[in-house]
Scaffold this active site. Structure first.
Site, PDB file in Angstrom:
ATOM      1  N   ASP A   1       0.827  -1.042   0.181  1.00 36.81           N
ATOM      2  CA  ASP A   1      -0.064  -0.189  -0.033  1.00 36.81           C
ATOM      3  C   ASP A   1       0.931   1.258   0.002  1.00 36.81           C
ATOM      4  O   ASP A   1       0.768   2.105   0.773  1.00 36.81           O
ATOM      5  CB  ASP A   1      -0.819  -0.233   1.195  1.00 36.81           C
ATOM      6  CG  ASP A   1      -1.889   1.068   1.394  1.00 36.81           C
ATOM      7  OD1 ASP A   1      -2.327   1.583   0.536  1.00 36.81           O
ATOM      8  OD2 ASP A   1      -2.088   1.534   2.437  1.00 36.81           O
TER       9      ASP A   1
ATOM     10  N   GLU B   1       3.665  -8.290   7.289  1.00 29.80           N
ATOM     11  CA  GLU B   1       2.424  -8.865   6.992  1.00 29.80           C
ATOM     12  C   GLU B   1       2.281  -9.853   6.013  1.00 29.80           C
ATOM     13  O   GLU B   1       1.631  -9.784   5.113  1.00 29.80           O
ATOM     14  CB  GLU B   1       1.334  -7.689   6.786  1.00 29.80           C
ATOM     15  CG  GLU B   1       1.234  -6.618   7.674  1.00 29.80           C
ATOM     16  CD  GLU B   1      -0.056  -5.598   7.504  1.00 29.80           C
ATOM     17  OE1 GLU B   1      -0.479  -5.757   6.359  1.00 29.80           O
ATOM     18  OE2 GLU B   1      -0.634  -5.204   8.555  1.00 29.80           O
TER      19      GLU B   1
ATOM     20  N   TYR C   1      -6.153  -3.122  13.061  1.00 30.60           N
ATOM     21  CA  TYR C   1      -7.001  -2.117  12.683  1.00 30.60           C
ATOM     22  C   TYR C   1      -8.228  -2.272  13.178  1.00 30.60           C
ATOM     23  O   TYR C   1      -9.327  -1.993  12.365  1.00 30.60           O
ATOM     24  CB  TYR C   1      -7.053  -2.182  11.116  1.00 30.60           C
ATOM     25  CG  TYR C   1      -5.775  -1.396  10.592  1.00 30.60           C
ATOM     26  CD1 TYR C   1      -5.480  -0.171  10.713  1.00 30.60           C
ATOM     27  CD2 TYR C   1      -4.546  -2.429  10.247  1.00 30.60           C
ATOM     28  CE1 TYR C   1      -4.250   0.499  10.443  1.00 30.60           C
ATOM     29  CE2 TYR C   1      -3.320  -1.861   9.689  1.00 30.60           C
ATOM     30  CZ  TYR C   1      -3.339  -0.210   9.912  1.00 30.60           C
ATOM     31  OH  TYR C   1      -1.877   0.132   9.436  1.00 30.60           O
TER      32      TYR C   1
ATOM     33  N   GLU D   1       1.273  -1.211  14.188  1.00 29.68           N
ATOM     34  CA  GLU D   1       0.412  -0.377  13.389  1.00 29.68           C
ATOM     35  C   GLU D   1      -0.733  -0.392  13.720  1.00 29.68           C
ATOM     36  O   GLU D   1      -1.545  -1.696  14.304  1.00 29.68           O
ATOM     37  CB  GLU D   1       0.437  -1.136  11.877  1.00 29.68           C
ATOM     38  CG  GLU D   1       1.583  -0.727  10.881  1.00 29.68           C
ATOM     39  CD  GLU D   1       1.116  -1.173   9.590  1.00 29.68           C
ATOM     40  OE1 GLU D   1       0.015  -1.140   8.821  1.00 29.68           O
ATOM     41  OE2 GLU D   1       2.412  -1.481   8.878  1.00 29.68           O
TER      42      GLU D   1
HETATM   43  C1  BDP Z   1      -1.099  -2.372   6.523  1.00 32.04           C
HETATM   44  C2  BDP Z   1       0.015  -2.382   5.747  1.00 32.04           C
HETATM   45  C3  BDP Z   1       0.296  -0.776   5.572  1.00 32.04           C
HETATM   46  C4  BDP Z   1      -0.779  -0.198   4.950  1.00 32.04           C
HETATM   47  C5  BDP Z   1      -1.738  -0.148   6.006  1.00 32.04           C
HETATM   48  C6  BDP Z   1      -3.200   0.509   5.776  1.00 32.04           C
HETATM   49  O1  BDP Z   1       1.249  -2.562   6.492  1.00 32.04           O
HETATM   50  O2  BDP Z   1       1.473  -0.664   4.555  1.00 32.04           O
HETATM   51  O3  BDP Z   1      -0.691   1.173   4.713  1.00 32.04           O
HETATM   52  O4  BDP Z   1      -2.104  -1.500   6.363  1.00 32.04           O
HETATM   53  O5  BDP Z   1      -4.092  -0.172   5.186  1.00 32.04           O
HETATM   54  O6  BDP Z   1      -1.709  -3.388   5.892  1.00 32.04           O
HETATM   55  O7  BDP Z   1      -3.477   1.731   5.903  1.00 32.04           O
END
Ligand code: BDP
Length: 593
Positions: free
Chosen positions: A162, A414, A469, A505
């Site tokens: 991404d 990932e 997330y 993240e």
């Molecule tokens: C994760 C990735 C990252 C993406 C992020 C996203 O590691 O590179 O930018 O999600 O979706 O899967 O913002």
């Protein structure tokens, strides 16, 4: 691999600036031997920079294949008798280099340096033509992987990560000298016994027979604190002043190679931070003290220059991180410019170094490209990919092993990690990484659906790096459910593994200037609330030893339904204006110091 430096025996010239530039739209440059003469067209491109955003031209922005860079170099006459080296700090993703009509180097891997020995190719006093062809194509066997889809309008590059596939000469290009017999590598590993710091060193030489090695370690004031002779050995410093997070105290190791006479044949100076790193149970220790990571996953990304290194942006980013109270970051998703790590060394910023192995995951890849595939198979990620991945690990460690700021190697972002094939793919890579550097923990960042009940590789690694997330890709707009699910998952990890956890993240896309009394997704309020929710959970789960928000700043991506002019999960916009969450973070992180 040693970074070029001026020393009493070495001279270093920058080849940065404007180079001739041509996009090989028809893909004929190699067959037509473009390196034999001046490149066609009148374009020029700056080095370092990505070329994609320089011209208002989609054919350049979305080009797939070769682009060409060319310039003249003048080799000073005083370099007669010396070894002359051309070094490209990076060429994304693969390159070939010619000097006049002679091929001098070829390299694959867009984020690590490579060199060409020009001693027998150039003539001191003469002018020569340097031509570099840079190919941005990603394939199943490249790191990162991708594939090219033929379309009636020409080839389209698809990839499973991404961030925009910026390409070109992103970092500095150097012409430098060493003596013919020279120091080819220096390795340091530091440890502590009581208050005595020990620097285990190895100095390697090449280009000649024999020679004695002498090393002197000096403190930051230039005062000698230890000396030794021999290619390997240890330097002991009583009451050593340590390299610590927030205080990047550096010693300097002066290595000399003596072959004859009254003067050293070659000398090289390496900054050294004396510090230790360890994982003990669910704690992460720096200098035997628990360390809690606060900071970000970042990108090398900015307007116009794309992924081109820029000292102004670098200093500004570090200053903004300091303003927030961040103490660390991850070089997501590739090794960053060496200038960045050197800055982190000097300022005591802690770094998780990562390879460019991002997108080895069909679940992510299918979401991003719409193509259904199996991650590990003969036609997709296969043993050739694994070899390229291994080289990416080797080159990252060879380049970055001496940086005190780097405390963890993340060997992939990932990847698929729930299948027997993922385990057999990663087992040898982890072994190799440990052999190459037994002094640092090895890790990978775990994808959100690879929860502890299905993950089959985390036991191979020293520490858990989780990208989650909840509140965004899951439980969107429902922070109460997100909070419950996040905490339940973290507790499940702690039941399965006695290892520290860093959340590498978590975040929410946020449009600067969008506000709401009801904190809805995309508003600045929602981002701030989501981050605060994660922080409450981290404070309740003991094994969590760090929080890296995704992301430091908004960044460019390939087009996507979920992307509005790129990824907007930045706490700062792409031009580094703070969103509301910045002030909340500042309050939290400044307390952690
Ligand atoms: C994760 C990735 C990252 C993406 C992020 C996203 O590691 O590179 O930018 O999600 O979706 O899967 O913002």
């Amino acid at each position: 691999m040693l970074r070029p430096r001026d020393t009493p025996t070495r001279e270093c010239t920058s080849l940065n600036g404007l180079w001739r530039f041509a996009v090989d739209t028809a893909g004929t440059g190699r067959a037509d031997g473009w390196w034999h003469r001046t490149l066609p067209g009148r374009r020029e491109a700056p080095v370092p920079a990505s070329y994609n955003d320089l011209f208002p031209d989609a054919a350049v922005h979305d080009h797939v294949g070769d682009v060409w860079y060319q310039r003249a170099i003048r080799v000073p006459r005083r370099w007669e008798g010396l070894r002359i080296v051309l070094r490209l700090d990076s060429a994304t993703h693969r390159a070939m280099v010619w000097v006049d009509d002679t091929e001098v180097a070829a390299h694959e891997g867009g984020y690590t340096p490579f060199e060409a020995d020009l001693t027998d190719v150039v003539e001191p006093g003469a002018e020569h033509r340097v031509t570099v062809v840079v190919d941005n194509t990603l394939s199943w066997q490249s790191i990162p992987p991708g594939y090219v889809e033929p379309t009636p309008d020409g080839p389209h590059q698809r990839y499973f990560h991404d961030f925009f596939n910026y390409a070109g000469l992103h970092r500095s290009v150097w012409l430098y000298t060493t003596p013919r017999t020279y120091i080819s590598d220096v390795t340091v590993v530091t440890r502590l016994t009581g208050s005595t710091g020990i620097v285990d060193y190895r100095v390697e030489a090449a280009g000649g027979e024999g020679g004695d090695v002498r090393v002197v370690l000096r403190d930051a004031d230039g005062v000698e604190v230890a000396r030794a002779t021999g290619g390997t050995g240890e330097l002991a410093v009583e009451d050593v002043r340590l390299w610590r997070p927030g205080e990047g105290y550096l010693h300097h190791l002066h290595a000399e190679l003596w072959t004859t006479g009254e003067e050293p044949t070659d000398s090289y100076t390496l900054p050294v931070g004396v510090r230790t790193v360890a994982v003990e149970g669910n704690r992460f220790l720096i200098n035997a003290e628990p360390f809690y990571f606060t900071g970000f996953g970042k990108h090398e990304d900015g307007p116009v220059r794309g992924k081109g290194h820029d000292d102004a942006f670098m200093v500004h980013d570090f200053a903004l991180m300091e303003w927030l109270g961040a103490n660390s970051f991850r070089t997501s998703h590739y090794p960053y410019a060496e200038e960045v790590l050197e800055y982190a060394d000097r300022h005591g910023i802690v770094v998780i170094g990562e390879t460019a192995a991002v997108g080895l995951n069909a679940e992510v890849g299918t979401t991003l490209t719409g193509t259904v595939f199996t991650t590990f198979s003969e036609n997709t990620v296969n043993t050739a990919t694994q070899q390229a991945h291994l080289r990416a690990i080797q080159e990252m460690i060879a380049r970055d092993k001496n940086h005190p700021s780097v405390v963890i190697w993340s060997i992939a972002n990932e990847p698929e990690s729930t299948t027997p094939s993922s385990r057999s793919y990663f087992e040898p890579l982890v072994d190799q990484a440990r052999q190459l550097d037994p002094s640092r923990p090895v890790a990978f960042t775990n994808f959100m659906s690879a929860t502890p009940d299905v993950d089959v590789i985390s036991d191979l690694f020293d520490i858990l790096l989780l990208n989650r997330y909840y509140g965004w890709y899951k439980n969107l707009g429902d922070l109460a459910a997100a909070e419950r699910n996040l905490e339940a998952e973290l507790r499940a990890w702690t039941r399965k593994h006695d290892k520290p956890i860093i959340m590498t993240e978590y975040g929410a896309d946020t449009l600067m200037g969008l506000h709401g009394v009801m904190p809805a997704p995309w508003t600045e309020e929602y981002q701030a609330d989501l981050l605060a929710m994660y922080h409450r959970v981290f404070d309740r789960v003991e094994a969590v030893v760090g929080e890296h928000i995704w992301s430091f700043a908004d960044f460019a991506t390939a087009p996507g339904l979920l992307r509005v002019d790129g990824n907007k999960k930045g706490v700062f916009t792409r031009d580094r204006r703070p969103k509301s969450s910045a002030w909340r973070l500042r309050e939290r992180w400044r307390k952690h110091r």
